[in-house]
Design a protein around this motif. Sequence first.
Motif, mmCIF file in Angstrom:
data_model
loop_
_atom_site.group_PDB
_atom_site.id
_atom_site.type_symbol
_atom_site.label_atom_id
_atom_site.label_comp_id
_atom_site.label_asym_id
_atom_site.label_seq_id
_atom_site.Cartn_x
_atom_site.Cartn_y
_atom_site.Cartn_z
ATOM 1 N N VAL A 81 0.883 -1.164 0.000
ATOM 2 C CA VAL A 81 0.000 0.000 0.000
ATOM 3 C C VAL A 81 0.921 1.215 0.000
ATOM 4 C CG1 VAL A 81 -1.684 1.305 1.365
ATOM 5 C CG2 VAL A 81 -1.839 -1.192 1.244
ATOM 6 N N GLU A 82 0.685 2.144 -0.905
ATOM 7 C CA GLU A 82 1.520 3.336 -0.970
ATOM 8 C C GLU A 82 1.012 4.386 0.003
ATOM 9 O OE1 GLU A 82 3.471 5.008 -4.704
ATOM 10 O OE2 GLU A 82 1.838 6.429 -4.316
ATOM 11 N N VAL A 83 1.945 4.957 0.779
ATOM 12 C CA VAL A 83 1.631 5.989 1.749
ATOM 13 C C VAL A 83 2.364 7.258 1.323
ATOM 14 C CG1 VAL A 83 1.678 6.642 4.182
ATOM 15 C CG2 VAL A 83 1.508 4.226 3.548
ATOM 16 N N GLY A 84 1.602 8.282 0.941
ATOM 17 C CA GLY A 84 2.192 9.553 0.540
ATOM 18 C C GLY A 84 2.301 10.473 1.731
ATOM 19 N N VAL A 85 3.516 10.960 1.996
ATOM 20 C CA VAL A 85 3.744 11.824 3.155
ATOM 21 C C VAL A 85 4.402 13.122 2.733
ATOM 22 C CG1 VAL A 85 3.965 9.853 4.716
ATOM 23 C CG2 VAL A 85 6.024 10.886 3.753
ATOM 24 N N ASN A 86 4.226 14.128 3.564
ATOM 25 C CA ASN A 86 4.879 15.413 3.404
ATOM 26 C C ASN A 86 5.610 15.700 4.703
ATOM 27 O OD1 ASN A 86 4.528 18.678 3.720
ATOM 28 N ND2 ASN A 86 5.023 17.994 1.648
ATOM 29 N N GLY A 87 6.847 16.172 4.598
ATOM 30 C CA GLY A 87 7.635 16.456 5.797
ATOM 31 C C GLY A 87 8.863 15.570 5.833
ATOM 32 N N ASP A 88 9.202 15.059 6.981
ATOM 33 C CA ASP A 88 10.411 14.266 7.192
ATOM 34 C C ASP A 88 10.216 12.848 6.631
ATOM 35 O OD1 ASP A 88 12.631 12.893 8.138
ATOM 36 O OD2 ASP A 88 12.553 13.806 10.129
ATOM 37 N N LEU A 89 10.619 12.683 5.375
ATOM 38 C CA LEU A 89 10.414 11.410 4.675
ATOM 39 C C LEU A 89 11.159 10.271 5.370
ATOM 40 C CD1 LEU A 89 9.292 9.820 2.259
ATOM 41 C CD2 LEU A 89 11.349 10.521 0.989
ATOM 42 N N GLU A 90 12.384 10.496 5.771
ATOM 43 C CA GLU A 90 13.162 9.423 6.413
ATOM 44 C C GLU A 90 12.527 8.980 7.731
ATOM 45 O OE1 GLU A 90 15.440 7.674 4.839
ATOM 46 O OE2 GLU A 90 14.928 9.000 3.183
#
Length: 114
Positions: A81-90
Amino acid sequence: MEVDTAGDRLIVYRRTDSRFDAALSGLGLGVHVDLQNAPRSRKEMRATHDHLVPLVGSTTGYRIIRVSSGGDELAFTRGVVEVGVNGDLERAKRELGAKFGDRIQVVAVEPPAG
């Protein structure tokens, strides 16, 4: 399922199941059926999705912008499942990876406009 009109075939992503394969071949569809092994079932993908959705708005250092439905090709072929995030990717990869392992793929996305 996926329909490949150029290749005149039906691609079926499924968990290996000889009874299902036999039933499918007995349908007499008149087109080539290409059986592809799916690492996880739709039910497993939905369960991962349903555990991720409550985390939207509840993370620190990053924001979950979207969680894929598990109905796209990435889900079928790789079982994620793909989770798209904004901010601190690591940080998101580390924290979400610790909870969901190889059931997810965390990617950077832009926040919605507005």
